[in-house]
Motif scaffolding. Structure first.
Motif, PDB file in Angstrom:
ATOM      1  N   CYS A  73       0.958  -1.177   0.223  1.00 42.10           N
ATOM      2  CA  CYS A  73       0.045  -0.023  -0.191  1.00 42.10           C
ATOM      3  C   CYS A  73       0.796   1.286  -0.451  1.00 42.10           C
ATOM      4  O   CYS A  73       0.973   2.338  -0.875  1.00 42.10           O
ATOM      5  CB  CYS A  73      -0.894  -0.275   1.207  1.00 42.10           C
ATOM      6  N   GLU A  76       1.777   2.243  -3.576  1.00 40.98           N
ATOM      7  CA  GLU A  76       0.687   3.212  -4.191  1.00 40.98           C
ATOM      8  C   GLU A  76       0.077   4.593  -3.951  1.00 40.98           C
ATOM      9  O   GLU A  76       0.145   5.264  -4.437  1.00 40.98           O
ATOM     10  CB  GLU A  76      -1.131   2.081  -3.653  1.00 40.98           C
ATOM     11  N   ARG A  79       4.655   6.630  -4.265  1.00 38.21           N
ATOM     12  CA  ARG A  79       6.156   5.746  -5.388  1.00 38.21           C
ATOM     13  C   ARG A  79       6.784   6.112  -5.833  1.00 38.21           C
ATOM     14  O   ARG A  79       8.179   5.741  -6.043  1.00 38.21           O
ATOM     15  CB  ARG A  79       4.966   5.491  -6.864  1.00 38.21           C
ATOM     16  N   GLY A  94       3.472  -2.684  -6.501  1.00 36.47           N
ATOM     17  CA  GLY A  94       1.843  -2.005  -5.898  1.00 36.47           C
ATOM     18  C   GLY A  94       1.178  -3.021  -5.960  1.00 36.47           C
ATOM     19  O   GLY A  94       1.912  -4.267  -5.751  1.00 36.47           O
ATOM     20  N   ALA A 148       1.020   7.890  -8.716  1.00 34.73           N
ATOM     21  CA  ALA A 148       0.470   6.857  -8.560  1.00 34.73           C
ATOM     22  C   ALA A 148       0.008   6.759  -9.988  1.00 34.73           C
ATOM     23  O   ALA A 148      -0.528   7.804 -10.500  1.00 34.73           O
ATOM     24  CB  ALA A 148      -0.701   6.975  -7.644  1.00 34.73           C
TER      25      ALA A 148
END
Length: 471
Positions: A73, A76, A79, A94, A148
């Motif tokens: 997580c 996500e 990143r 991810g 993301a």
């Protein structure tokens, strides 16, 4: 890191790596490749994940590790920041790209042998109307999350996906769905995990049969909201149908599900639980609050009266059921009167298990833009007050179990002391609730972890029990 849903993701990645020829080790100092599967649900989880990444990074200096991979997580959400500010990290994976763990680790995926078709492919069912509505309202937007990916995660493992289980031989989790469509303003899981999507019915049943054939006797079904299972496949009461099928698997001793949404607890679901002896009389139903005003601000709905009626219906349909819930203190705008409503509800509900989280602002959540923030000291004081209140309730509930007999799943020697062993009844979910400590093996010289025994409760504590083996 994090929840059982993340644990299953880790097991899938380990299965993929194992199938590609990697050898697993639980000693980071001996590993060539280190993988940290992260959680970013709340601030404490983020910090724990970051600390673990930095701790593992030190093994690239002092150990033999040449690669550090960060998954889950946190990837996500952050990143680009991970890549920019953590040069020790060599690759990121991810939540929707678990199969990329092979390339990240420098391994090629093995060519899979042709598999016989184990179930009929159902035509794609309709998407959930709630999810489509939320998407049109921007629920899953990630534009403000630098780095993301625009496309939401779509990945969903199935019964053919390799898994290397890390739980005890007798217990296993099955993820029956992924993602979430609910609009809860305190939560960013939908942005992290994507829209709600169910696994195919036959795939779940096949995996369950495979696990039981391997010696698993306790299955726990998980998902962000298990009670929505099958709605996107056009099923009505999909979870009840699934439970009914799984409960008929020979040699499956315990079957439970976690994370039930309160307004999705249908009569058929409860009747199915009551009908089968091997469906645990246990319900995990996160309510989050009891004040109607706070729940409305949370974008959940309901109130104390509605929830008390729900609890009454659950208990009357499934006698002897243990109910667990979680609450949040200090949500923006929570007044002293709102907290009093919550406190009164906890006293009236007499829940067997309860967890309390302190509210924290989460980037990307709707609640972060709400005014009237509650001071941190007040949030913590309310959390402690609620837990003290529940401690007294729990102490009374546990005392009422002294003298009763239960089926007990023995898990092994206690981590507290080798002089005691420990296990769980059907009213205690793995890694969440209290335990039963065993100080008397009864007619046995030794016990076997993963086996079921009959026990009698001899003592009680605030959250745990002490028992002796009878047979």
């Amino acid at each position: 890191m994090g929840c059982p849903k993340n644990l299953v993701d880790s097991e899938v990645m380990m299965g993929l790596l194992d199938q590609a020829g990697a050898e697993m080790t639980d000693r980071p100092e001996t590993a060539d490749v280190l993988v940290v599967n992260t959680c970013s649900f709340i601030d404490k989880a983020k910090q724990e994940s970051i600390d673990t990444i930095l701790q593992m990074a030190r093994h690239k200096i002092s150990g033999k590790a040449t690669k550090l991979i960060v998954a889950g997580c946190l990837v996500e959400r952050y990143r680009d920041e991970i890549r920019t500010h953590m040069p020790e990290v060599d690759a990121v994976v991810g939540t929707g790209e678990l199969e990329a763990i092979l390339a990240a680790a420098g391994l090629a995926a093995p060519s899979a042998p042709e598999q016989p078709q184990l179930f009929s492919i159902l035509p794609s069912g309709p998407s959930r109307a709630e999810g489509d509505l939320r998407e049109s309202q921007g629920r899953f937007a990630r534009a403000e999350w630098e780095g993301a990916r625009a496309a939401l995660p779509q990945y969903l493992y199935d019964h053919t996906t390799p898994r290397l289980r890390s739980t005890q031989k007798s217990s296993a989790y099955i993820k029956i769905a992924e993602g979430c469509d609910h609009p809860c303003s305190f939560c960013v899981i939908p942005n992290l995990r994507g829209k709600f999507r169910s696994r195919r019915f036959e795939s779940v049943v096949t995996e369950a049969e495979q696990l039981v054939a391997q010696g698993v006797r306790e299955l726990t079904l998980i998902g962000q909201d298990t009670t929505c299972y099958g709605e996107d496949l056009g099923m009505k009461d999909g979870l009840a149908q699934l439970l009914d099928s799984l409960a008929r698997i020979p040699d499956l001793k315990w079957l439970r599900f976690l994370y039930a949404y309160p307004n999705k607890i249908t009569g058929r679901l409860l009747e199915t639980m009551a009908q089968h002896d091997n469906i645990c009389k246990y319900l995990d139903m996160p309510l989050q609050h009891a004040s109607g005003a706070v729940l409305k601000s949370m974008r959940r709905g309901g109130n104390a009266d509605i929830f008390l009626k729900t609890l009454e219906r659950v208990r009357s349909t499934v006698p002897g059921i243990a109910i667990r819930s979680t609450f949040i203190t200090g949500f923006p705008g929570e007044s002293q009167a709102d907290f009093a409503v919550l406190s009164d509800f906890v006293r009236a509900a007499q829940l067997e298990w309860l967890g309390v989280f302190s509210y924290s602002d989460e980037e990307g959540s709707g609640a972060i833009h709400l005014g009237d923030k509650v001071p941190t000291r007040t949030i913590e004081a309310r959390r402690r007050s609620l837990m003290r209140q529940q401690q007294a309730i729990s102490r009374k509930n546990r005392a009422g179990q002294v003298g009763r007999r239960f089926d007990l799943l023995v898990e092994g020697a206690s981590e507290e002391t080798p002089l005691l062993w420990e296990g769980r009844t059907e009213h205690q979910a793995p890694e969440i609730d209290g335990k039963v400590y065993i100080n008397d093996f009864g007619p046995f010289d030794q016990l076997n972890p993963g086996q079921f025994y009959q026990c009698e409760i001899t003592e009680s504590q605030d959250y745990d029990l002490v028992g002796r083996i009878i047979s």
